[in-house]
Design a protein around this motif. Structure first.
Motif, PDB file in Angstrom:
ATOM      1  N   LYS A  98      41.676  32.863  -1.693  1.00 16.51           N
ATOM      2  CA  LYS A  98      41.534  34.207  -0.883  1.00 16.51           C
ATOM      3  C   LYS A  98      42.801  35.051  -0.339  1.00 16.51           C
ATOM      4  O   LYS A  98      43.170  36.118  -0.091  1.00 16.51           O
ATOM      5  N   LYS A 100      45.895  34.112  -1.370  1.00  7.74           N
ATOM      6  CA  LYS A 100      46.523  34.799  -2.857  1.00  7.74           C
ATOM      7  C   LYS A 100      46.452  36.040  -2.965  1.00  7.74           C
ATOM      8  O   LYS A 100      46.963  37.089  -2.903  1.00  7.74           O
ATOM      9  N   ASN A 101      44.797  36.296  -2.442  1.00 10.59           N
ATOM     10  CA  ASN A 101      44.326  38.158  -2.630  1.00 10.59           C
ATOM     11  C   ASN A 101      44.976  38.742  -2.008  1.00 10.59           C
ATOM     12  O   ASN A 101      45.275  40.387  -2.317  1.00 10.59           O
TER      13      ASN A 101
END
Length: 103
Positions: A98, A100-101
């Motif tokens: 999450k 990283k996104n």
């Protein structure tokens, strides 16, 4: 209370079985018998032998044992501990994905 998630519980059982075959035994010399205890983090499988055998589970099952004892409570404690670790790793992985996104 949440139900056990089937996929994670199956992974926990698989890890428990593999760990029993990979991690060497705790050896106790009990007079005339040598006791090999297997399991992580709790010992749940004991194999009794007269002569010294291997430290690995596979060899002790099929070569010269005098008896076996499986502690069901220790088995369930191991499963619960490993299941908890699998769930913790899953939560950490989800948080990393999450964050990283978001970037």
């Amino acid at each position: 209370m949440k139900r056990f998630r089937a996929y994670e519980f199956k992974i926990s059982i698989f890890i428990l079985i593999i760990a029993s075959f990979i991690i060497p035994a705790n050896i106790i010399n009990n007079g005339t018998l040598i006791v090999y205890n297997f399991g992580f983090p709790c010992d749940y499988w004991s194999i009794y032998q007269v002569n010294e055998g291997s430290y690995q589970l596979f060899n002790n099952i099929f070569n010269g044992n005098r008896g076996m004892y499986i502690n069901i409570l220790g088995l369930f404690i191991n499963l619960i501990v490993i299941y908890g670790l699998v769930m913790l790793l899953k939560k950490i992985y989800i948080r990393v994905i999450k964050t990283k996104n978001r970037l």
